[in-house]
Design a protein around this motif. Structure first.
Motif, mmCIF file in Angstrom:
data_model
loop_
_atom_site.group_PDB
_atom_site.id
_atom_site.type_symbol
_atom_site.label_atom_id
_atom_site.label_comp_id
_atom_site.label_asym_id
_atom_site.label_seq_id
_atom_site.Cartn_x
_atom_site.Cartn_y
_atom_site.Cartn_z
ATOM 1 N N ALA A 292 14.041 70.872 88.063
ATOM 2 C CA ALA A 292 13.823 72.027 88.934
ATOM 3 C C ALA A 292 14.187 71.729 90.373
ATOM 4 N N LEU A 293 14.185 70.472 90.751
ATOM 5 C CA LEU A 293 14.522 70.083 92.120
ATOM 6 C C LEU A 293 16.005 70.148 92.399
ATOM 7 N N GLY A 294 16.790 70.453 91.401
ATOM 8 C CA GLY A 294 18.220 70.596 91.633
ATOM 9 C C GLY A 294 19.029 69.444 91.105
ATOM 10 N N GLY A 295 18.435 68.547 90.360
ATOM 11 C CA GLY A 295 19.161 67.415 89.794
ATOM 12 C C GLY A 295 19.150 67.479 88.296
ATOM 13 N N CYS A 296 19.909 66.593 87.666
ATOM 14 C CA CYS A 296 19.927 66.507 86.220
ATOM 15 C C CYS A 296 18.877 65.486 85.791
ATOM 16 N N ALA A 297 17.888 65.916 85.033
ATOM 17 C CA ALA A 297 16.769 65.036 84.702
ATOM 18 C C ALA A 297 17.216 63.805 83.944
ATOM 19 N N PHE A 298 18.023 64.000 82.910
ATOM 20 C CA PHE A 298 18.380 62.871 82.074
ATOM 21 C C PHE A 298 19.512 62.061 82.685
ATOM 22 N N GLY A 299 20.401 62.686 83.435
ATOM 23 C CA GLY A 299 21.495 61.962 84.065
ATOM 24 C C GLY A 299 21.119 61.402 85.422
ATOM 25 N N GLN A 300 20.000 61.899 85.974
ATOM 26 C CA GLN A 300 19.528 61.433 87.271
ATOM 27 C C GLN A 300 20.635 61.517 88.322
ATOM 28 N N LYS A 301 21.141 62.719 88.533
ATOM 29 C CA LYS A 301 22.233 62.954 89.485
ATOM 30 C C LYS A 301 21.870 64.115 90.405
ATOM 31 N N VAL A 302 22.416 64.088 91.605
ATOM 32 C CA VAL A 302 22.248 65.191 92.553
ATOM 33 C C VAL A 302 23.605 65.485 93.188
ATOM 34 N N ASP A 303 23.916 66.763 93.328
ATOM 35 C CA ASP A 303 25.199 67.168 93.905
ATOM 36 C C ASP A 303 24.986 67.699 95.317
ATOM 37 N N TYR A 304 25.010 66.806 96.282
ATOM 38 C CA TYR A 304 24.766 67.218 97.667
ATOM 39 C C TYR A 304 25.951 67.944 98.294
ATOM 40 N N ARG A 305 27.041 68.095 97.574
ATOM 41 C CA ARG A 305 28.134 68.945 98.076
ATOM 42 C C ARG A 305 27.668 70.381 98.228
ATOM 43 N N GLU A 306 26.620 70.739 97.463
ATOM 44 C CA GLU A 306 26.104 72.103 97.493
ATOM 45 C C GLU A 306 25.106 72.328 98.620
ATOM 46 N N SER A 307 24.830 71.314 99.409
ATOM 47 C CA SER A 307 23.876 71.467 100.521
ATOM 48 C C SER A 307 24.571 72.051 101.744
ATOM 49 N N THR A 308 25.164 73.202 101.562
ATOM 50 C CA THR A 308 25.844 73.869 102.671
ATOM 51 C C THR A 308 24.826 74.631 103.514
ATOM 52 N N THR A 309 25.227 74.975 104.715
ATOM 53 C CA THR A 309 24.338 75.716 105.605
ATOM 54 C C THR A 309 25.160 76.694 106.433
ATOM 55 N N TYR A 310 24.535 77.768 106.865
ATOM 56 C CA TYR A 310 25.208 78.724 107.745
ATOM 57 C C TYR A 310 25.316 78.111 109.133
ATOM 58 N N LEU A 311 26.503 78.182 109.732
ATOM 59 C CA LEU A 311 26.717 77.636 111.068
ATOM 60 C C LEU A 311 26.962 78.763 112.068
ATOM 61 N N SER A 312 26.316 78.673 113.216
ATOM 62 C CA SER A 312 26.504 79.695 114.248
ATOM 63 C C SER A 312 27.701 79.396 115.141
ATOM 64 N N ALA A 313 28.290 78.203 115.005
ATOM 65 C CA ALA A 313 29.450 77.838 115.829
ATOM 66 C C ALA A 313 30.672 78.644 115.408
ATOM 67 N N ARG A 314 31.558 78.886 116.365
ATOM 68 C CA ARG A 314 32.825 79.560 116.097
ATOM 69 C C ARG A 314 33.923 78.799 116.837
ATOM 70 N N SER A 315 35.040 78.575 116.184
ATOM 71 C CA SER A 315 36.116 77.821 116.818
ATOM 72 C C SER A 315 37.466 78.244 116.261
ATOM 73 N N ASP A 316 38.446 78.343 117.156
ATOM 74 C CA ASP A 316 39.813 78.657 116.723
ATOM 75 C C ASP A 316 40.642 77.390 116.573
ATOM 76 N N ILE A 317 40.047 76.222 116.877
ATOM 77 C CA ILE A 317 40.766 74.959 116.682
ATOM 78 C C ILE A 317 40.116 74.198 115.538
ATOM 79 N N PRO A 318 40.876 73.383 114.813
ATOM 80 C CA PRO A 318 40.310 72.641 113.677
ATOM 81 C C PRO A 318 39.236 71.658 114.124
ATOM 82 N N ILE A 319 38.211 71.517 113.299
ATOM 83 C CA ILE A 319 37.135 70.557 113.526
ATOM 84 C C ILE A 319 37.194 69.534 112.397
ATOM 85 N N GLU A 320 37.635 68.332 112.722
ATOM 86 C CA GLU A 320 37.692 67.272 111.716
ATOM 87 C C GLU A 320 36.276 66.795 111.390
ATOM 88 N N VAL A 321 36.077 66.339 110.154
ATOM 89 C CA VAL A 321 34.738 65.944 109.708
ATOM 90 C C VAL A 321 34.769 64.538 109.115
#
Length: 234
Positions: free
Chosen positions: A14-43
């Motif tokens: 229920a916490l968002g992981g696979c119980a038997f595989g013991q895995k978590v996909d933190y790629r899905e931990s997205t968030t809404y950002l209030s920033a706005r930019s017309d230039i690329p932001i490298e990460v």
């Protein structure tokens, strides 16, 4: 005892992981950002967790699941990639939701020309699950320009019970990424070109010649505003 084990596994699922595989996909931990930019932001994301740096834990490690007798089992990333890779993807997806181009970066010192570098450092990021789940995090976000100048930095850390791995990850990232400091450093607005000046014509120009020149103006608003310049033509 068996029922207790089943309940623990169900709770982990229920916490968002696979119980038997013991895995978590933190790629899905997205968030809404209030920033706005017309230039690329490298990460880029740097994993500085001491147990990863020392080699006692793999870079894929994201927490511990304890069995009936408190036996610890490692929880790892669902992708099999280092946690830093998954969090980099989560941040890139968050920027994309705000229509900000977010190429992955390999530099930790400066951005490419004309861009900015958003860098996240992990000093702690792990969960510990037994009868409940505790999530510990200690992170710092920084924005660097193409010359390596630090434009902003924001740190946060916390520890407490959680109900969902992915939501907890999103909340932690949001604290730094939506801080006033980081938003201001990331944000930019498109450059506004100065309006072209109306075309001036000499009074000796004939009215027909004047209007023919006006007709060649491609900007509709400028073409209309320039028509009055022909009133003095002969």
């Amino acid at each position: 005892m068996l029922l207790r084990a089943i309940l623990m596994l169900c709770a982990f699922s229920a916490l968002g992981g696979c119980a038997f595989g013991q895995k978590v996909d933190y790629r899905e931990s997205t968030t809404y950002l209030s920033a706005r930019s017309d230039i690329p932001i490298e990460v880029n994301v740097i994993d500085e967790r001491p147990y990863v740096v020392s080699g006692s834990k793999n870079p894929t490690y994201v927490g511990t699941l304890r069995a009936l007798y408190y036996n610890p089992f490692n929880v790892n990333t669902l992708t099999g990639d280092p946690l830093s890779f998954d969090l980099k993807e989560a941040i890139r997806r968050s920027l994309a939701k705000s229509s900000i181009a977010a190429p992955a970066a390999y530099s930790t010192t400066n951005a490419n020309p004309g861009q900015k570098l958003l860098m996240l450092k992990l000093r702690e990021w792990k969960s510990d699950t037994y009868m409940r789940t505790r999530f510990d995090y200690d992170i710092t976000a920084s924005v660097l320009d193409e010359n390596g100048k630090e434009l902003a930095t924001k740190s946060t850390k916390g520890s407490g019970a959680i109900k969902n791995f992915l939501t907890a990850g999103s909340d932690a990232l949001s604290v730094v990424l939506n801080s006033d400091e980081i938003v201001a450093a990331i944000s930019s607005t498109p450059k506004q070109e100065a309006p072209a000046a109306p075309v001036a014509f000499k009074s000796t120009t004939s009215y027909d010649d004047c209007m023919r020149r006006i007709a060649k103006i491609t900007d509709p608003a400028l073409r209309v505003s320039s028509m009055s310049m022909c009133d003095t033509a002969k």
